[in-house]
Design a protein around this motif. Sequence first.
Motif, PDB file in Angstrom:
ATOM      1  N   ALA A 246      65.351 113.846  46.087  1.00  0.00           N
ATOM      2  CA  ALA A 246      64.773 115.182  46.223  1.00  0.00           C
ATOM      3  C   ALA A 246      65.842 116.266  46.106  1.00  0.00           C
ATOM      4  CB  ALA A 246      64.040 115.295  47.557  1.00  0.00           C
ATOM      5  N   ARG A 247      67.037 115.984  46.638  1.00  0.00           N
ATOM      6  CA  ARG A 247      68.132 116.963  46.574  1.00  0.00           C
ATOM      7  C   ARG A 247      68.963 116.810  45.309  1.00  0.00           C
ATOM      8  NH1 ARG A 247      67.844 115.250  51.805  1.00  0.00           N
ATOM      9  NH2 ARG A 247      69.474 113.686  51.511  1.00  0.00           N
ATOM     10  N   ARG A 248      68.663 115.779  44.538  1.00  0.00           N
ATOM     11  CA  ARG A 248      69.387 115.466  43.303  1.00  0.00           C
ATOM     12  C   ARG A 248      70.891 115.372  43.553  1.00  0.00           C
ATOM     13  NH1 ARG A 248      66.209 115.108  39.084  1.00  0.00           N
ATOM     14  NH2 ARG A 248      68.022 114.985  37.697  1.00  0.00           N
ATOM     15  N   PHE A 249      71.223 114.686  44.645  1.00  0.00           N
ATOM     16  CA  PHE A 249      72.631 114.435  44.948  1.00  0.00           C
ATOM     17  C   PHE A 249      72.718 113.285  45.941  1.00  0.00           C
ATOM     18  CE2 PHE A 249      76.483 114.624  47.421  1.00  0.00           C
ATOM     19  CZ  PHE A 249      77.447 114.867  46.462  1.00  0.00           C
ATOM     20  N   GLY A 250      73.693 112.424  45.726  1.00  0.00           N
ATOM     21  CA  GLY A 250      73.946 111.362  46.692  1.00  0.00           C
ATOM     22  C   GLY A 250      75.196 110.594  46.357  1.00  0.00           C
ATOM     23  N   ARG A 251      75.821 110.085  47.402  1.00  0.00           N
ATOM     24  CA  ARG A 251      76.969 109.193  47.266  1.00  0.00           C
ATOM     25  C   ARG A 251      76.706 107.982  48.160  1.00  0.00           C
ATOM     26  NH1 ARG A 251      77.965 112.242  43.644  1.00  0.00           N
ATOM     27  NH2 ARG A 251      79.835 113.550  43.350  1.00  0.00           N
ATOM     28  N   ILE A 252      76.564 106.829  47.561  1.00  0.00           N
ATOM     29  CA  ILE A 252      76.405 105.591  48.313  1.00  0.00           C
ATOM     30  C   ILE A 252      77.650 104.746  48.077  1.00  0.00           C
ATOM     31  CG2 ILE A 252      75.060 103.476  48.619  1.00  0.00           C
ATOM     32  CD1 ILE A 252      72.600 105.021  47.658  1.00  0.00           C
ATOM     33  N   VAL A 253      78.293 104.353  49.161  1.00  0.00           N
ATOM     34  CA  VAL A 253      79.481 103.511  49.070  1.00  0.00           C
ATOM     35  C   VAL A 253      79.246 102.262  49.909  1.00  0.00           C
ATOM     36  CG1 VAL A 253      81.977 103.367  49.307  1.00  0.00           C
ATOM     37  CG2 VAL A 253      80.901 105.600  48.878  1.00  0.00           C
ATOM     38  N   ASN A 254      79.245 101.122  49.258  1.00  0.00           N
ATOM     39  CA  ASN A 254      79.068  99.843  49.937  1.00  0.00           C
ATOM     40  C   ASN A 254      80.432  99.214  50.192  1.00  0.00           C
ATOM     41  OD1 ASN A 254      76.210 100.007  49.783  1.00  0.00           O
ATOM     42  ND2 ASN A 254      76.277  99.278  47.672  1.00  0.00           N
ATOM     43  N   ILE A 255      80.599  98.637  51.351  1.00  0.00           N
ATOM     44  CA  ILE A 255      81.855  97.952  51.690  1.00  0.00           C
ATOM     45  C   ILE A 255      81.620  96.457  51.582  1.00  0.00           C
ATOM     46  CG2 ILE A 255      83.726  97.699  53.362  1.00  0.00           C
ATOM     47  CD1 ILE A 255      83.280 100.586  52.370  1.00  0.00           C
ATOM     48  N   SER A 256      82.187  95.859  50.565  1.00  0.00           N
ATOM     49  CA  SER A 256      82.016  94.415  50.380  1.00  0.00           C
ATOM     50  C   SER A 256      83.250  93.697  50.908  1.00  0.00           C
ATOM     51  CB  SER A 256      81.729  94.082  48.915  1.00  0.00           C
ATOM     52  OG  SER A 256      82.815  94.481  48.088  1.00  0.00           O
ATOM     53  N   SER A 257      83.917  92.941  50.059  1.00  0.00           N
ATOM     54  CA  SER A 257      85.076  92.155  50.490  1.00  0.00           C
ATOM     55  C   SER A 257      85.671  91.485  49.267  1.00  0.00           C
ATOM     56  CB  SER A 257      84.641  91.082  51.500  1.00  0.00           C
ATOM     57  OG  SER A 257      85.680  90.151  51.735  1.00  0.00           O
ATOM     58  N   GLY A 258      86.954  91.174  49.360  1.00  0.00           N
ATOM     59  CA  GLY A 258      87.544  90.342  48.322  1.00  0.00           C
ATOM     60  C   GLY A 258      86.815  89.019  48.199  1.00  0.00           C
ATOM     61  N   ALA A 259      86.154  88.612  49.281  1.00  0.00           N
ATOM     62  CA  ALA A 259      85.375  87.363  49.251  1.00  0.00           C
ATOM     63  C   ALA A 259      84.222  87.441  48.266  1.00  0.00           C
ATOM     64  CB  ALA A 259      84.833  87.062  50.648  1.00  0.00           C
ATOM     65  N   GLY A 260      83.749  88.657  47.978  1.00  0.00           N
ATOM     66  CA  GLY A 260      82.657  88.818  47.026  1.00  0.00           C
ATOM     67  C   GLY A 260      83.105  88.749  45.586  1.00  0.00           C
TER      68      GLY A 260
END
Length: 252
Positions: free
Chosen positions: A132-146
């Motif tokens: 709706a705001r036409r803006f977003g930042r999604i940051v996922n924290i995974s791992s070297g294991a992934g």
Amino acid sequence: MKIDLAGRTALVTGAGHGFGRAIAVGLAKVGATVFACDILDDELPETAAIAGPSCHIRRLDVTDAEAIRSTVREIEAAGHGIDILVNNAGGVLGQVGRPIEEISLRDWQGIFDVNLTGAFLTAQALAPGMKARRFGRIVNISSGAGLGISLTGIQAYASAKAGQIGLTRQLAHELGPWNITVNNVAPGFVRSNPASERQWHAMGEDGQEKVLQGIALKRLGTPEDIANAVLFFASEHAGWISGQVLSVDGGK
């Protein structure tokens, strides 16, 4: 390069300690209003005390879809459109490496629920507002294991983190038309919480030295190293970067 997130609102899961705490503190320091969330609500006040008055705390279980939706509704109703989501909640739930034939479905599913499904549910809850705001930042924290194998030997952990990387790439393409970026930080081994401390000491001197020798810089990183990568992805400097995985591991 100066990062300024004044006027932005961020939600960080798993913010009670370790990476999540460092990320919440880092976001607050560059001007963001931060909602630090964790199921370990007894640890959240310390996060808030370090981060300062722009950090607000909420108890949140990322495996509970309704709790996530309720928390998002509450924050938005108070006038805070959530611009930045950091999916940091995860871990091994106290499990240790065991042969595959000893793994119960419950143990397997539990790790998937908190590391992968939790990231899906939070992104799902926040996507409508970001669109709706036409803006977003999604940051996922995974791992070297992934990206490789897990030092823990826990099959579900390696698999769930690899799945989270796949989710990152898929959502980047799905949400990109609304100016929403989705990226992933893959930390190397960092002594960031009680679980990683136990793992470090269980390695013994020989195991610890083997880990260090496998790192180009020959030293472990800090939670702040991971937070710095998140701040970059959350900033305007990363506005044309999406679907990427950044390994923050001292060099492999």
